[in-house]
Design a protein around this motif. Structure first.
Motif, PDB file in Angstrom:
ATOM      1  N   ALA A  73      18.802  42.745  43.888  1.00  0.00           N
ATOM      2  CA  ALA A  73      18.004  41.565  43.540  1.00  0.00           C
ATOM      3  C   ALA A  73      18.910  40.468  42.998  1.00  0.00           C
ATOM      4  N   SER A  74      19.800  40.834  42.091  1.00  0.00           N
ATOM      5  CA  SER A  74      20.761  39.862  41.561  1.00  0.00           C
ATOM      6  C   SER A  74      21.763  40.601  40.702  1.00  0.00           C
ATOM      7  N   ALA A  75      22.832  39.912  40.401  1.00  0.00           N
ATOM      8  CA  ALA A  75      23.809  40.418  39.440  1.00  0.00           C
ATOM      9  C   ALA A  75      24.146  39.256  38.524  1.00  0.00           C
ATOM     10  N   ASP A  76      24.443  39.548  37.268  1.00  0.00           N
ATOM     11  CA  ASP A  76      24.796  38.446  36.367  1.00  0.00           C
ATOM     12  C   ASP A  76      26.262  38.570  35.969  1.00  0.00           C
TER      13      ASP A  76
ATOM     14  N   PHE B 238      34.085  30.858  32.352  1.00  0.00           N
ATOM     15  CA  PHE B 238      34.252  30.794  33.809  1.00  0.00           C
ATOM     16  C   PHE B 238      35.676  31.192  34.216  1.00  0.00           C
ATOM     17  N   ALA B 239      36.656  30.766  33.418  1.00  0.00           N
ATOM     18  CA  ALA B 239      38.040  31.151  33.709  1.00  0.00           C
ATOM     19  C   ALA B 239      38.221  32.656  33.550  1.00  0.00           C
TER      20      ALA B 239
ATOM     21  N   GLY C 254      37.448  38.916  38.512  1.00  0.00           N
ATOM     22  CA  GLY C 254      37.511  38.690  39.950  1.00  0.00           C
ATOM     23  C   GLY C 254      36.300  37.982  40.525  1.00  0.00           C
ATOM     24  N   LYS C 255      35.548  37.263  39.683  1.00  0.00           N
ATOM     25  CA  LYS C 255      34.356  36.539  40.156  1.00  0.00           C
ATOM     26  C   LYS C 255      34.717  35.071  40.329  1.00  0.00           C
TER      27      LYS C 255
ATOM     28  N   TYR D 238      32.329  30.980  40.108  1.00  0.00           N
ATOM     29  CA  TYR D 238      32.147  30.021  39.018  1.00  0.00           C
ATOM     30  C   TYR D 238      33.181  28.895  39.038  1.00  0.00           C
ATOM     31  N   LEU D 239      34.242  29.046  39.829  1.00  0.00           N
ATOM     32  CA  LEU D 239      35.274  28.002  39.879  1.00  0.00           C
ATOM     33  C   LEU D 239      34.705  26.674  40.365  1.00  0.00           C
ATOM     34  N   ALA D 240      33.763  26.745  41.295  1.00  0.00           N
ATOM     35  CA  ALA D 240      33.176  25.523  41.850  1.00  0.00           C
ATOM     36  C   ALA D 240      32.343  24.762  40.824  1.00  0.00           C
TER      37      ALA D 240
END
Length: 342
Positions: free
Chosen positions: A25-28, A288-289, A296-297, A300-302
């Motif tokens: 469904a989603s991941a946070d 985000f960094a 490894g996500k 969030y860089l965008a």
């Protein structure tokens, strides 16, 4: 796979005789995962939270859910739970976030209605506030969040080593920011009250009033402007400042009528909002960094440029934040336009 099999076994026991299918469904940004269970007999779908106990504690989620539900907010209903394994079976608030709805419609009139609903739920939560129930959003926690910026954004993401003078400048800026934040009146704070954590609920589907509220397990007792910053200075969608200001004034006027502890003068309330935003944006850049470099996500860089823009705009408005703005310019020089305008 072993964990998923554990979850299937638990769910089968919680729903005896019901055949179901599980799909992500989603991941946070944490270690929690969510699955949607659909049923062959046409029963309403359910959401299953998978929170590995060694990494996530579901008890804060359950505690906050009860507080917010009692306040009149629309949060998922808990249908079954297993604290030892970290599994929760929840009602399904649908699959359309505010962000998806807002991006699809791109209509300020419709957006104003959705944000009005979100403000109504927020005011209900704030009105139920009382000290001693949720963790304090105190100086230590606010400062710990700010320190994510030099560690993860400056050093790790930008590869910059600050001089002693620059470190002193940053620490002095943190002190000034926290002084303003901590002088605010305090209420219950969701802490991530933004477009990805608000669900669009269509009454025709029987899901109830907007918005459905999720991802509230980190709620605290802290500055009243914090959730407003999350909502209006959203890392994932930008609105014109005039639009935000209009909604913020409407909230402030209503909050005064409800007896919420907002400042008597809107100018002071707006200053609190701006300085709270500075704290949040500095923290978010660090988070985000960290999500990218440690976890490894990279999605969030965008979103970093919008967060940096919010931060820079606020620093330009307040002279006390001038030294911080100079430091931001060194870390990420602002593009300058060269040419003539006729």
């Amino acid at each position: 796979m072993h964990r998923l099999e554990q979850l299937r076994t638990w769910l089968a026991a919680a729903l005896p005789g019901q055949s179901f299918e599980l799909a992500p469904a989603s991941a946070d940004a944490s270690f929690r995962r969510y699955f949607r269970a659909t049923f062959a007999d046409g029963s309403p779908p359910r959401i299953v939270m998978d929170a590995p106990p060694e990494k996530e504690d579901v008890r804060p989620w359950l505690h906050v859910a009860e507080l917010f539900r009692a306040a009149g907010a629309h949060v998922p209903e808990v249908l079954a739970q297993d604290l030892a394994q970290g599994f929760l079976l929840l009602s399904d608030l649908g699959s359309t976030t505010y962000l998806q709805a807002l991006e699809a419609q791109d209509d300020e009139h419709r957006a104003a209605h959705l944000y009005a609903d979100a403000l109504g739920s927020l005011a209900a939560i704030q009105s139920a506030s009382r000290p001693g129930v949720l963790p304090e959003y105190d100086r230590a926690l606010l400062l710990r969040e700010l320190q994510l910026f030099p560690e993860w954004y400056v050093a790790r993401h930008k590869g910059v080593t600050l001089t002693d003078a620059e470190t002193a400048t940053l620490n002095a800026a943190f002190d000034r920011i926290l002084a303003v934040n901590l002088a605010e009146p305090r209420v219950f704070v969701h802490r991530d009250y933004h477009s990805r954590n608000l669900m669009l609920l269509e009454p025709a589907d029987g899901l109830g009033p907007n918005p459905g509220i999720i991802d509230f397990q980190d709620a605290v007792y802290g500055p009243i402007s914090y959730d407003l910053v999350s909502l209006f200075k959203d890392a994932y969608i930008r609105w014109d400042e005039a639009f935000i200001l209009d909604l913020l004034i409407r909230y402030w006027e209503t909050a005064k009528k409800l007896g919420l502890p907002v400042r008597e003068e809107f100018a002071e309330f707006h200053r609190d909002f701006e300085w709270m935003g500075v704290q949040r944006h500095i923290k978010v850049l660090g988070i985000f960094a960290r999500l990218y470099h440690r976890d490894g996500k990279d999605g969030y860089l965008a979103d970093m440029p919008l967060v940096m823009d919010y931060l820079r705009r606020a620093c330009k408005r307040y002279r006390d934040l001038g030294p911080l703005l100079k430091l931001l310019d060194r870390l990420e020089p602002e593009e300058t336009q060269v040419g003539y305008t006729f």
